[in-house]
Motif scaffolding. Structure first.
Motif, PDB file in Angstrom:
ATOM      1  N   MET A 103     123.739  44.247  -8.887  1.00 15.56           N
ATOM      2  CA  MET A 103     123.152  43.718  -7.646  1.00 15.56           C
ATOM      3  C   MET A 103     122.459  44.812  -6.836  1.00 15.56           C
ATOM      4  SD  MET A 103     126.705  42.693  -5.789  1.00 15.56           S
ATOM      5  CE  MET A 103     126.819  43.160  -4.065  1.00 15.56           C
ATOM      6  N   THR A 104     122.981  46.049  -6.905  1.00 16.41           N
ATOM      7  CA  THR A 104     122.321  47.136  -6.173  1.00 16.41           C
ATOM      8  C   THR A 104     120.964  47.454  -6.804  1.00 16.41           C
ATOM      9  OG1 THR A 104     124.491  48.040  -5.679  1.00 16.41           O
ATOM     10  CG2 THR A 104     122.637  49.494  -5.298  1.00 16.41           C
ATOM     11  N   VAL A 105     120.947  47.523  -8.131  1.00 17.11           N
ATOM     12  CA  VAL A 105     119.666  47.788  -8.820  1.00 17.11           C
ATOM     13  C   VAL A 105     118.661  46.690  -8.460  1.00 17.11           C
ATOM     14  CG1 VAL A 105     118.560  47.848 -11.103  1.00 17.11           C
ATOM     15  CG2 VAL A 105     120.709  49.061 -10.731  1.00 17.11           C
ATOM     16  N   SER A 106     119.115  45.447  -8.466  1.00 15.72           N
ATOM     17  CA  SER A 106     118.243  44.312  -8.173  1.00 15.72           C
ATOM     18  C   SER A 106     117.671  44.381  -6.752  1.00 15.72           C
ATOM     19  CB  SER A 106     119.069  43.032  -8.383  1.00 15.72           C
ATOM     20  OG  SER A 106     118.584  41.987  -7.655  1.00 15.72           O
ATOM     21  N   VAL A 107     118.542  44.626  -5.786  1.00 19.44           N
ATOM     22  CA  VAL A 107     118.105  44.660  -4.378  1.00 19.44           C
ATOM     23  C   VAL A 107     117.159  45.833  -4.124  1.00 19.44           C
ATOM     24  CG1 VAL A 107     118.993  45.210  -2.076  1.00 19.44           C
ATOM     25  CG2 VAL A 107     120.016  43.380  -3.370  1.00 19.44           C
ATOM     26  N   VAL A 108     117.499  46.995  -4.685  1.00 17.37           N
ATOM     27  CA  VAL A 108     116.643  48.172  -4.466  1.00 17.37           C
ATOM     28  C   VAL A 108     115.269  47.964  -5.125  1.00 17.37           C
ATOM     29  CG1 VAL A 108     116.395  50.632  -5.015  1.00 17.37           C
ATOM     30  CG2 VAL A 108     118.553  49.779  -4.121  1.00 17.37           C
ATOM     31  N   ALA A 109     115.251  47.332  -6.313  1.00 16.77           N
ATOM     32  CA  ALA A 109     113.970  47.082  -6.992  1.00 16.77           C
ATOM     33  C   ALA A 109     113.079  46.163  -6.146  1.00 16.77           C
ATOM     34  CB  ALA A 109     114.227  46.467  -8.364  1.00 16.77           C
TER      35      ALA A 109
ATOM     36  N   PHE B 273     122.611  49.089   0.140  1.00 20.15           N
ATOM     37  CA  PHE B 273     122.472  47.663  -0.151  1.00 20.15           C
ATOM     38  C   PHE B 273     121.971  46.858   1.055  1.00 20.15           C
ATOM     39  CE2 PHE B 273     123.671  43.351  -1.062  1.00 20.15           C
ATOM     40  CZ  PHE B 273     123.422  43.219  -2.410  1.00 20.15           C
ATOM     41  N   PRO B 274     122.631  46.948   2.223  1.00 25.78           N
ATOM     42  CA  PRO B 274     122.141  46.158   3.353  1.00 25.78           C
ATOM     43  C   PRO B 274     120.791  46.636   3.884  1.00 25.78           C
ATOM     44  CG  PRO B 274     124.082  47.416   3.993  1.00 25.78           C
ATOM     45  CD  PRO B 274     123.907  47.625   2.544  1.00 25.78           C
ATOM     46  N   LEU B 275     120.544  47.967   3.829  1.00 26.24           N
ATOM     47  CA  LEU B 275     119.236  48.459   4.287  1.00 26.24           C
ATOM     48  C   LEU B 275     118.128  47.831   3.445  1.00 26.24           C
ATOM     49  CD1 LEU B 275     117.428  50.375   5.958  1.00 26.24           C
ATOM     50  CD2 LEU B 275     117.840  52.141   4.249  1.00 26.24           C
ATOM     51  N   ALA B 276     118.351  47.814   2.122  1.00 26.25           N
ATOM     52  CA  ALA B 276     117.350  47.230   1.222  1.00 26.25           C
ATOM     53  C   ALA B 276     117.192  45.731   1.472  1.00 26.25           C
ATOM     54  CB  ALA B 276     117.760  47.495  -0.230  1.00 26.25           C
ATOM     55  N   ALA B 277     118.320  45.017   1.605  1.00 22.31           N
ATOM     56  CA  ALA B 277     118.248  43.557   1.733  1.00 22.31           C
ATOM     57  C   ALA B 277     117.589  43.135   3.052  1.00 22.31           C
ATOM     58  CB  ALA B 277     119.650  42.965   1.618  1.00 22.31           C
ATOM     59  N   TYR B 278     118.020  43.750   4.160  1.00 24.36           N
ATOM     60  CA  TYR B 278     117.412  43.375   5.446  1.00 24.36           C
ATOM     61  C   TYR B 278     115.938  43.779   5.485  1.00 24.36           C
ATOM     62  CZ  TYR B 278     121.884  42.037   7.553  1.00 24.36           C
ATOM     63  OH  TYR B 278     123.061  41.397   7.853  1.00 24.36           O
ATOM     64  N   SER B 279     115.615  44.918   4.846  1.00 22.10           N
ATOM     65  CA  SER B 279     114.220  45.372   4.862  1.00 22.10           C
ATOM     66  C   SER B 279     113.327  44.437   4.059  1.00 22.10           C
ATOM     67  CB  SER B 279     114.097  46.792   4.288  1.00 22.10           C
ATOM     68  OG  SER B 279     114.795  47.697   5.075  1.00 22.10           O
ATOM     69  N   TYR B 280     113.752  44.077   2.815  1.00 17.92           N
ATOM     70  CA  TYR B 280     112.845  43.199   2.056  1.00 17.92           C
ATOM     71  C   TYR B 280     112.760  41.830   2.709  1.00 17.92           C
ATOM     72  CZ  TYR B 280     116.597  40.905  -0.816  1.00 17.92           C
ATOM     73  OH  TYR B 280     117.675  40.203  -1.249  1.00 17.92           O
ATOM     74  N   GLY B 281     113.846  41.435   3.417  1.00 15.46           N
ATOM     75  CA  GLY B 281     113.784  40.178   4.175  1.00 15.46           C
ATOM     76  C   GLY B 281     112.683  40.239   5.217  1.00 15.46           C
ATOM     77  N   ALA B 282     112.659  41.333   5.988  1.00 15.10           N
ATOM     78  CA  ALA B 282     111.634  41.487   7.028  1.00 15.10           C
ATOM     79  C   ALA B 282     110.234  41.613   6.414  1.00 15.10           C
ATOM     80  CB  ALA B 282     111.964  42.716   7.874  1.00 15.10           C
ATOM     81  N   LEU B 283     110.153  42.337   5.287  1.00 16.59           N
ATOM     82  CA  LEU B 283     108.846  42.550   4.643  1.00 16.59           C
ATOM     83  C   LEU B 283     108.308  41.266   3.998  1.00 16.59           C
ATOM     84  CD1 LEU B 283     109.679  45.958   2.922  1.00 16.59           C
ATOM     85  CD2 LEU B 283     108.150  45.642   4.858  1.00 16.59           C
ATOM     86  N   SER B 284     109.197  40.303   3.743  1.00 18.96           N
ATOM     87  CA  SER B 284     108.738  39.062   3.091  1.00 18.96           C
ATOM     88  C   SER B 284     107.737  38.314   3.972  1.00 18.96           C
ATOM     89  CB  SER B 284     109.932  38.161   2.770  1.00 18.96           C
ATOM     90  OG  SER B 284     110.515  37.674   3.961  1.00 18.96           O
ATOM     91  N   ARG B 285     107.810  38.524   5.293  1.00 20.45           N
ATOM     92  CA  ARG B 285     106.919  37.769   6.181  1.00 20.45           C
ATOM     93  C   ARG B 285     105.436  38.102   5.948  1.00 20.45           C
ATOM     94  NH1 ARG B 285     107.243  37.112  12.777  1.00 20.45           N
ATOM     95  NH2 ARG B 285     105.570  35.597  12.895  1.00 20.45           N
ATOM     96  N   PRO B 286     105.042  39.410   6.023  1.00 17.73           N
ATOM     97  CA  PRO B 286     103.625  39.684   5.752  1.00 17.73           C
ATOM     98  C   PRO B 286     103.218  39.399   4.307  1.00 17.73           C
ATOM     99  CG  PRO B 286     104.848  41.744   6.082  1.00 17.73           C
ATOM    100  CD  PRO B 286     105.758  40.625   6.471  1.00 17.73           C
ATOM    101  N   ILE B 287     104.155  39.567   3.364  1.00 17.31           N
ATOM    102  CA  ILE B 287     103.798  39.304   1.956  1.00 17.31           C
ATOM    103  C   ILE B 287     103.563  37.811   1.748  1.00 17.31           C
ATOM    104  CG2 ILE B 287     104.593  39.429  -0.453  1.00 17.31           C
ATOM    105  CD1 ILE B 287     106.132  41.989   0.336  1.00 17.31           C
TER     106      ILE B 287
ATOM    107  N   GLY C 116     120.942  39.616 -10.070  1.00 15.88           N
ATOM    108  CA  GLY C 116     121.554  40.225  -8.878  1.00 15.88           C
ATOM    109  C   GLY C 116     122.232  39.181  -8.011  1.00 15.88           C
ATOM    110  N   ILE C 117     121.571  38.041  -7.820  1.00 19.34           N
ATOM    111  CA  ILE C 117     122.132  36.967  -6.991  1.00 19.34           C
ATOM    112  C   ILE C 117     123.436  36.461  -7.609  1.00 19.34           C
ATOM    113  CG2 ILE C 117     121.806  34.494  -6.461  1.00 19.34           C
ATOM    114  CD1 ILE C 117     120.410  36.146  -4.500  1.00 19.34           C
ATOM    115  N   MET C 118     123.419  36.265  -8.921  1.00 18.18           N
ATOM    116  CA  MET C 118     124.626  35.747  -9.573  1.00 18.18           C
ATOM    117  C   MET C 118     125.776  36.742  -9.426  1.00 18.18           C
ATOM    118  SD  MET C 118     123.515  33.563 -12.893  1.00 18.18           S
ATOM    119  CE  MET C 118     122.813  34.903 -13.790  1.00 18.18           C
TER     120      MET C 118
END
Lengths: 483, 51
Positions: A194-200, A284-298, A338-340
């Motif tokens: 899950m860490t590899v998945s979130v960081v990727a 892990f949380p830094l990556a998850a919250y960041s990609y969450g925020a970045l999903s908006r412009p993408i 990662g989700i599973m």
């Protein structure tokens, strides 16, 4: 890749994962010879494995899907919630774990409720805490099933309820067999995947927006509030500050996480686990919250506005949609894996703890003649029943993922923070103080939740609940101390 | 005139990486300090004997 090809790829990931977990369950089963092995791994689990198991239990699909989806609307300020997790991991392992694991071993406690009951020599404390755990862990378990069901339904393209049932089947396979050995061994592998998945996904999101600073500029161009901290007293300010406390400091008194750091084999292993757990709790949380925020412009570049409910009816669907639209198939597959891993690693800990608590602290005192093997069989049966029950509840989601999680964590932290802290740091702690702290903290959190929770006041129920729990547990212990 | 003032105050609030200073000082700095503390505690305990 064709849709058919993608479907086969996703289905094969699910099947491979189920087979891998079945093997882990079988390996764990071979090591379970007594109920102690099932409940606490015989106090033999090492630091590195437990460090990874800690953050695999702490963070789940709830964060990868639910909280990350919400942070697409909250912006980069949500990373503040995540960064404090690392501080709290240090508190857990450097301050609490040495005292807690010593007391767990001395008392030979197998569950959190049993620890409270033995430490304070009060069966009532055991029954009440077991009742609170058995009831209030359910919303959190349901939220993890919802997260996994949402991801499976959007990424694989199946119905939501089928996704939830697949999640239930995966959990049932191995929690049923191997207890804490299986759970921690699986969590070790799951934590890495899950860490590899979130960081990727995190790094690829920055790549899609042209770089680190460029990505933040793209966010600011859509809404400048998504790169600034919310103004004092606003609803978003309450949410960020409240969740920082609940998901960070509240973690210290979550029974399923306490069981992870209280059952490590030795002092050196606690130090090893400290480094691993803190690193995981930072990245892990830094990556998850960041990609969450970045999903908006993408997503905006694909013509999707995350604020528009007609385009995305629930925030819990934002991240699965984001991953399927914006990323190449190999990354979607990695995300699915990662989700599973993230969902099952948390659900197994919750099911393991709830089943253990119900058997050992609620049923065993009534049926005193139950043998060790009978107890083990009953625990496995209850773990199966709990996972299937929560799975069925998740088919009709009772709320948003982050709301269900925050509610559970606030109730549990408000109930247990006072009794746990005074047990570790106050020699004069007694059952009257512990009982008062637990009941008053629980009642305060519930009442605040019903009548004064945001937006009525800016404070989450966690703050008054935990404060009342600690203060009353200490004061009543002090006042009722025998002369 | 007002948009210029707004842009100026925003530029002061944002760090060189394009995120509010409050986010960095209130979240990122404590997080990395926590990691540093964990490494120091672990490094100092390496010479100790285990139980």
């Amino acid at each position: 890749m064709s849709d058919l090809g993608s479907s086969y790829l996703y289905a094969s990931v699910v099947v491979v994962y189920m087979v891998a977990l079945a093997i882990v369950g079988w390996l764990g089963k071979k090591r379970v010879r007594s109920s102690s092995d099932w409940y606490v791994g015989g106090f033999k689990i090492g630091g590195i494995v437990m460090g990874v198991a800690f953050f695999a239990t702490y963070f789940s699909a709830v964060l990868m899907v639910g909280f990350a989806g919400s942070s697409s609307q909250w912006g980069m300020s949500a990373t503040v919630i995540g960064m404090w997790h690392a501080v709290c991991a240090v508190l857990a392992f450097a301050v609490l774990a040495p005292r807690l694991s010593k007391q767990f071993r001395e008392l030979n406690a197998m569950t959190f409720s049993e620890f409270l009951s033995l430490r304070y020599k009060s069966p009532a404390l055991g029954y009440i805490s077991a009742g609170i755990i058995a009831i209030f862990v359910i919303p959190y378990t349901v939220s993890a099933f919802i997260a996994m069901g949402s991801a499976l339904s959007v990424v694989v393209g199946i119905e939501f309820w089928i996704g939830v049932l697949v999640a239930g089947a995966i959990i049932a396979i191995y929690v049923f067999s191997g207890g804490l050995f299986s759970a921690t061994l699986a969590e070790f592998i799951q934590g890495i995947v899950m860490t590899v998945s979130v960081v990727a996904i995190w790094l690829f999101s920055y790549y899609l927006l042209g770089g680190f600073v460029e990505a933040h500029e793209a966010m600011a161009a859509i809404d400048v509030n998504s790169v600034t901290f919310p103004a004092f007293g606003t609803n978003l300010w309450s949410t960020i500050v409240g969740l920082t406390a609940v998901m960070g400091f509240g973690m210290l008194a979550q029974p399923q996480i306490v069981l992870r750091y209280a059952t490590i084999s030795s002092r050196m292993n606690i130090k090893r686990a400290l480094v691993i757990a803190t690193a995981g709790s930072l990245i892990f949380p830094l990556a998850a919250y960041s990609y969450g925020a970045l999903s908006r412009p993408i997503l905006a570049s694909f013509g999707i506005d995350v604020m528009n409910k007609t385009q995305i009816p629930s925030v819990d669907l934002i991240i699965p949609k984001f991953v399927t639209i914006a990323f190449p198939p190999w990354l979607s597959v990695l995300f699915l894996a990662g989700i599973m891993c993230a969902a099952t690693s948390t659900i197994d800990a919750l099911v393991h703890m709830t089943a253990g608590t119900m058997t050992r602290d609620l049923i065993r005192p009534v049926i005193r003649s139950m043998s060790d093997k009978g107890q083990l069989r009953l625990t496995k049966f209850i773990s199966l029943a709990v996972s299937l029950g929560c799975c069925l509840m998740a088919v009709y989601p009772p709320g948003l993922i982050y709301q269900l999680t925050a509610y559970t964590w606030q109730v549990l932290a408000s109930s247990f923070m006072g009794p746990m802290l005074i047990a570790l740091f106050y020699r004069g702690a007694n059952k009257y103080g512990a009982l008062t702290g637990m009941v008053a903290g629980f009642a305060m959190a519930q009442l605040w939740y019903l009548f004064l929770a945001p937006p009525k006041t800016p404070l989450y129920p966690f703050f008054p609940g935990v404060a009342v729990s600690i203060v009353l547990a200490y004061l009543v212990s002090r006042l009722t101390k025998p002369s | 005139m007002l948009p210029i003032i707004d842009a100026f105050s925003l530029a002061l609030e944002l760090s060189p990486i394009g995120i509010d200073w409050w986010i960095i000082l209130g979240g990122w700095v404590p997080g990395f300090l926590g990691m540093a503390a964990a490494l120091i505690i672990w490094a100092r305990s390496r010479g100790e004997k285990d139980e």
